[in-house]
Motif scaffolding. Structure first.
Motif, short mmCIF file in Angstrom:
data_model
loop_
_atom_site.label_atom_id
_atom_site.label_comp_id
_atom_site.label_asym_id
_atom_site.label_seq_id
_atom_site.Cartn_x
_atom_site.Cartn_y
_atom_site.Cartn_z
N LYS A 105 23.05 29.56 51.53
CA LYS A 105 23.74 30.42 52.49
C LYS A 105 24.90 31.16 51.85
CE LYS A 105 22.49 27.74 56.60
NZ LYS A 105 23.00 26.92 57.73
N GLU A 114 18.20 14.20 51.18
CA GLU A 114 18.61 14.99 52.34
C GLU A 114 19.99 15.61 52.12
OE1 GLU A 114 18.39 12.35 55.60
OE2 GLU A 114 16.18 12.33 55.70
N ASN A 115 20.90 14.80 51.54
CA ASN A 115 22.24 15.35 51.26
C ASN A 115 22.14 16.51 50.27
OD1 ASN A 115 23.43 13.46 52.93
ND2 ASN A 115 23.67 11.96 51.29
N LYS A 116 21.28 16.33 49.24
CA LYS A 116 21.10 17.40 48.27
C LYS A 116 20.51 18.64 48.92
CE LYS A 116 22.50 15.55 44.39
NZ LYS A 116 23.59 16.14 43.59
N GLN A 117 19.54 18.40 49.85
CA GLN A 117 18.95 19.54 50.55
C GLN A 117 19.99 20.28 51.37
OE1 GLN A 117 15.97 20.83 50.40
NE2 GLN A 117 15.07 19.33 49.00
N LYS A 118 20.88 19.49 52.02
CA LYS A 118 21.95 20.14 52.78
C LYS A 118 22.87 20.93 51.87
CE LYS A 118 22.00 16.69 56.50
NZ LYS A 118 22.80 15.63 57.18
N GLU A 119 23.22 20.32 50.74
CA GLU A 119 24.08 21.03 49.79
C GLU A 119 23.40 22.29 49.28
OE1 GLU A 119 25.07 18.31 46.75
OE2 GLU A 119 26.34 17.03 48.02
N GLU A 179 21.11 23.98 50.83
CA GLU A 179 21.09 24.95 51.92
C GLU A 179 22.42 25.67 52.05
OE1 GLU A 179 19.25 27.08 54.93
OE2 GLU A 179 18.38 25.67 53.50
N THR A 180 23.51 24.86 51.90
CA THR A 180 24.85 25.47 51.96
C THR A 180 25.04 26.45 50.81
OG1 THR A 180 25.68 23.42 52.95
CG2 THR A 180 27.30 24.96 52.05
#
Length: 373
Positions: free
Chosen positions: A147, A136-141, A143-144
């Motif tokens: 963006k 999940e953290n990797k997915q957030k990273e 996604e960032t």
């Protein structure tokens, strides 16, 4: 557990029953659902089991003997018969030895295995949770980052748009293509792909410019280093020139000294050559004198041989004369005259010349020696 045939005690008939072996008892039921129990065979240390021969049309028979009863049972095949006999005998042996039943150890092992598997499963679940959290953290990273990439692409598109606005000639050239793009909606994806390609080319160009800037910086650093190296080499060259001039002056000095030495050596060599020539001439004269002396020696030796022969002839004549006198006149002692001058003795015997002749020859040899020197 399993189906087998059991012989009755009263009617002596064979009935199929479902047998279940426990640590100290064998229970038999009507069927495998265990609802209708028909009886038990109590096992203890006094029980025994043995195989029976086939009889009454029944095969695979074995007998279980207890204190009060005996049970005849028929298995379905020889393998089942052997398995049941071995299992019952093992149970009886455990009861005799007072050991715990093997199913308890198996139950304890299964319990430990279940606990181990449960711990491993909990650890696996914990690791899965950690991996899920990390994912999940990797997915957030990601996604960032996505963006940020989209924002960078938007900025790049804006810069591309501004660049296209500043290029009037390019607008005129691609105006027809823009009108076609408005009329043909189906080619929108191709144009988007083309724009993306142009954006990548622009980014590539930016990276190339950055690389060129880095190379320019490195070239400036190299030029600066080269200037420093050139200054160092120039100083080193000046110092080497000074050392070369000093070495050249020293070499010229050594050259002059060497020439003087060579001249002196040439003079000494000439003098030595003259002395060698003189000595060679003296040697030749001495050799000639030696050859002359050899000739004289040979002549003297020949004269000595002639005199010796004459002396032998005279001695033979004298001896024959003495014999004749002694034979005719008796023993007569002849008195021979002695030599007036003393005889000279040489390496070859008595000399064949007088002392005066020797002195004359010595004077002649000394005169020749003085002339050669």
């Amino acid at each position: 557990q399993g189906y087998m045939l059991k012989k009755g005690h009263k009617r002596k008939n064979w009935t199929e029953r479902w047998f279940v072996l426990k640590p100290n008892i064998i229970s038999y039921y009507v069927s495998e659902d265990l609802k209708d129990k028909k009886g038990d065979i109590i096992l203890d240390g006094n029980c025994c089991v043995e195989a029976l021969p086939d009889k009454d049309g029944k095969k695979c028979l074995f007998l279980i003997k207890c204190l009060d009863k005996s049970f005849e049972i028929s298995a379905s095949d020889k393998k089942k018969k052997q398995e049941w006999i071995q299992a019952i005998q093992t149970t009886v042996n455990l009861l005799r030895a007072g050991s715990p039943p093997p199913h308890k150890e198996a139950r304890q092992k299964r319990k430990e295995l279940r606990q181990k598997l449960l711990a491993e499963q909990e650890e696996l679940e914990r690791q899965m949770k950690e991996l899920q959290t990390a994912n999940e953290n990797k997915q957030k990273e990601l996604e960032t980052v996505r963006k940020q990439l989209e924002a960078a692409a938007a900025r790049a598109a804006e810069e591309e748009k501004k660049r296209l606005q500043t290029q009037v000639e390019l607008q005129d050239r691609f105006s027809l293509e823009l009108e076609r793009e408005k009329m043909v909606r189906q080619k929108m994806e191709e144009q988007v792909a083309q724009k993306s390609s142009e954006l990548e080319q622009y980014l590539q160009r930016v990276r190339e410019l950055e690389e060129m800037y880095k190379q320019l910086q490195e070239a400036l650093e190299d030029e600066k280093q080269a200037r420093q190296d050139e200054e160092t080499v120039r100083k080193l060259q000046a110092r080497l020139l000074e050392e070369e001039s000093a070495k050249r002056a020293e070499l010229e000095k050594w050259h002059l000294e060497q020439q003087q030495t060579i001249q002196m050596t040439e003079a000494e060599k000439q003098e030595l050559e003259n002395q060698r020539m003189i000595k060679e001439q003296a040697l030749q004269v001495a050799m000639q004198q030696l050859e002359q002396l050899e000739l004289e020696r040979k002549e003297a030796l020949e004269q000595y041989e002639e005199v010796k022969k004459k002396l032998e002839t005279a001695a033979n004549n004298t001896k024959s004369w003495k014999d004749k006198v002694a034979h005719h006149e008796g023993l007569i002692r002849l008195i021979e005259p002695g030599s007036k001058n003393p005889h000279l003795i040489t390496n070859w015997g008595p000399a064949a010349f007088t002392e005066a002749e020797l002195e004359q020859r010595q004077k002649s040899w000394k005169g020749k020696k003085a002339t050669s020197e």
